[in-house]
Enzyme design. Structure first.
Site, mmCIF file in Angstrom:
data_model
loop_
_atom_site.group_PDB
_atom_site.id
_atom_site.type_symbol
_atom_site.label_atom_id
_atom_site.label_comp_id
_atom_site.label_asym_id
_atom_site.label_seq_id
_atom_site.Cartn_x
_atom_site.Cartn_y
_atom_site.Cartn_z
ATOM 1 N N ASP A 13 0.811 -1.221 0.000
ATOM 2 C CA ASP A 13 0.000 0.000 0.000
ATOM 3 C C ASP A 13 0.845 1.272 0.000
ATOM 4 O O ASP A 13 0.457 2.284 0.590
ATOM 5 C CB ASP A 13 -0.969 0.022 1.197
ATOM 6 C CG ASP A 13 -1.774 -1.259 1.296
ATOM 7 O OD1 ASP A 13 -2.327 -1.663 0.261
ATOM 8 O OD2 ASP A 13 -1.828 -1.850 2.383
ATOM 9 N N LYS A 16 1.862 2.304 -4.983
ATOM 10 C CA LYS A 16 2.420 1.759 -6.228
ATOM 11 C C LYS A 16 1.526 2.091 -7.407
ATOM 12 O O LYS A 16 1.998 2.350 -8.495
ATOM 13 C CB LYS A 16 2.538 0.229 -6.140
ATOM 14 C CG LYS A 16 3.652 -0.266 -5.262
ATOM 15 C CD LYS A 16 3.858 -1.775 -5.411
ATOM 16 C CE LYS A 16 2.798 -2.616 -4.737
ATOM 17 N NZ LYS A 16 2.695 -2.478 -3.297
ATOM 18 N N GLY A 40 -4.545 -4.501 -4.681
ATOM 19 C CA GLY A 40 -5.643 -3.664 -5.134
ATOM 20 C C GLY A 40 -5.195 -2.232 -5.274
ATOM 21 O O GLY A 40 -4.499 -1.723 -4.406
ATOM 22 N N HIS A 41 -5.524 -1.621 -6.387
ATOM 23 C CA HIS A 41 -5.300 -0.190 -6.445
ATOM 24 C C HIS A 41 -6.318 0.525 -7.301
ATOM 25 O O HIS A 41 -7.002 -0.063 -8.123
ATOM 26 C CB HIS A 41 -3.858 0.189 -6.799
ATOM 27 C CG HIS A 41 -3.288 -0.550 -7.941
ATOM 28 N ND1 HIS A 41 -2.234 -1.409 -7.814
ATOM 29 C CD2 HIS A 41 -3.640 -0.545 -9.216
ATOM 30 C CE1 HIS A 41 -1.967 -1.912 -8.981
ATOM 31 N NE2 HIS A 41 -2.797 -1.410 -9.852
ATOM 32 N N GLN A 223 2.037 -6.324 -3.340
ATOM 33 C CA GLN A 223 2.520 -6.403 -1.950
ATOM 34 C C GLN A 223 3.889 -5.718 -1.832
ATOM 35 O O GLN A 223 4.114 -4.754 -2.543
ATOM 36 C CB GLN A 223 2.525 -7.851 -1.428
ATOM 37 C CG GLN A 223 1.141 -8.461 -1.278
ATOM 38 C CD GLN A 223 0.608 -9.081 -2.551
ATOM 39 O OE1 GLN A 223 1.317 -9.801 -3.227
ATOM 40 N NE2 GLN A 223 -0.622 -8.798 -2.893
#
Ligand code: IMP
Length: 429
Positions: A13, A16, A40-41, A223
């Site tokens: 988190d 990225k 997730g982004h 990650q």
């Protein structure tokens, strides 16, 4: 032409998504090489918000997206994500998305195992995303996994499901959870096959061609180094290798093709899930960082734990992850704090350490050694050059460079893509 690999330098988190999106617009191919839909982004492009978790970010920028063999693919999650972004007007098909035929599938049984195990761990739970990532990688190493290519061979699929379920159902019974029937899973996978197989191919060939044609390849890590199954704060880690070297094995390309390795680090530290966190702040400052930084997990929705920048940890991530330059994100969250702390090492009983030791109890007992820096009163938000930054903010970034032994090559000063200060173009090597 140089390629670029982006990895997280802390516990994930780090922002990225924004950096990858920024770099993706300058790449030809974007490759995911490990992890799954635990990542997730959120990307904001042309006023539209895209929430991606398995699809390579480059798709939104009209680039070829590749899901490498190192990724664990939940077919339902993938197809849902494809439908969702199609609904937002993005074309996704075999012409712009390729999936390694030798990538492993995450099945419903994996998610069931993940959750049942976490429940059984009680107080000692890892805080996984519950998406079946760990059990899917276990089956890969245990040589039981179903791979994308198996969808084209119904008999192989049936045989492999038998073996996989012999193992999984025994565990589910011991955990007091419902078991799965072979024929149900088989029917489900065979129904999905025609929708997935058109995307499947030996992606290593396509990447080899792209490389020989001088195309720019961006490897998009998920990650972060401290969640790496070997190098992270084990067992509070994810189940894949997250270091840059994995880009080669997780895509099927030469180690040299990984190119420039950009590590992403927040200007402070956060962590979701359980596990050691030496610089964690449980006071009002921690609360402030969380509020200002909007620190809620994209996938989990859980509030992230927050703390000071841990330079000893990031230095270790630089060394084991192969990071050549650092992108420092969310510097603006620190605006207005009277003083800032940087962790330069740890005290462990009588000892002084400059690294995170491997032992679980040792990690939990680390006392951070801090260096205190004066904060800044001005704003860094939206700055687009070093000259726009308050002098103390520049000092803070420079001190981080010294401590982590890697140059800050990029500085992100707001969620806006163009609020980025570039010191060196990663694609130029
Ligand atoms: P898993 O990857 O679901 O097995 O979760 C293992 C650990 O990694 C947990 O602490 C998760 O919170 C953490 N984790 C997994 N994916 C991410 C991510 O994308 N960002 C931050 N933490 C993650």
């Amino acid at each position: 032409m140089a390629n670029v690999t982006v990895i997280g330098a802390q516990w994930g988190d780090e922002g990225k998504g924004k950096v990858v999106d920024w770099l993706a617009s300058r790449a030809d191919v974007v490759v995911r090489f490990q992890g799954g839909h635990n990542a997730g982004h959120t990307l904001v492009v042309g006023g539209e918000t895209y929430k991606l978790s398995l699809l390579p970010s480059g798709l939104v920028r009209g680039k070829l997206g590749v899901i490498g063999n190192g990724v664990v693919v939940d077919p339902h999650a993938l197809l849902e994500e494809i439908e969702r972004v199609r609904g937002q007007g993005l074309a996704v098909g075999p012409e712009n998305l390729r999936i390694a035929e030798n990538a492993q599938l995450i099945l419903k049984v994996h998610a069931a195992l993940d959750r049942a195990r976490e429940a059984a761990r009680g107080e000692r739970k890892i805080g996984t995303t519950g998406r079946g990532i760990g059990p899917a990688y276990e089956d890969k190493v245990g040589r039981r996994a179903i791979r994308v290519c198996d969808l084209a061979e119904p008999e192989t699929l049936a045989e492999k499901l038998d073996e996989l379920l012999r193992h999984a159902n025994a565990l589910l019974v011991s955990l007091g959870a419902p078991t799965f029937a072979r024929d149900d899973l088989l029917a489900e996978l065979l129904a999905l096959a025609p929708r997935l197989l058109p995307f499947a191919e030996p992606v290593w060939q396509r990447l080899d061609e792209a490389r020989r044609a001088g195309r720019r390849i961006l490897f998009e890590g998920a990650q972060a180094v401290m969640l790496d199954v070997d190098h992270g704060t084990y067992p509070f880690v994810t189940s894949s290798n997250t270091v840059a070297a994995t880009a080669a094995s997780g895509a099927g390309i030469a180690p040299a093709a990984v190119g420039f390795v950009l590590g992403i680090a927040k200007a402070y530290t956060t962590r979701v899930g359980a596990g050691p966190f030496p610089t964690e702040l449980t006071d009002a400052t921690g609360q402030l960082l969380g509020d200002r930084g909007h620190e809620f997990g994209t996938v989990t929705g859980r509030r992230r734990r927050c703390g000071w920048f841990d330079a000893a940890m990031v230095r270790q991530a630089v060394k084991v992850g192969g990071i050549q330059g650092l992108a420092l994100t969310k510097l603006d969250v620190l605006d207005g704090l009277a003083e800032l702390r940087l962790c330069t090492g740890y005290r462990l009983g009588e000892e002084t350490l400059r690294h995170v030791p491997a032992g679980q109890r040792a990690q939990a007992a680390l006392e951070p050694i801090y260096e205190t820096l004066e904060g800044w009163s001005g704003s860094t938000r939206g700055a687009r050059s070093w000259a726009d930054l308050p002098a103390q903010a520049v000092k803070y970034a420079r001190r981080i460079e010294e401590l982590v032994e890697a140059p800050v090559t990029l500085l992100s000063t707001s969620p806006e893509r163009d609020d980025t200060i570039l010191m060196r173009d990663p694609f130029e090597g």
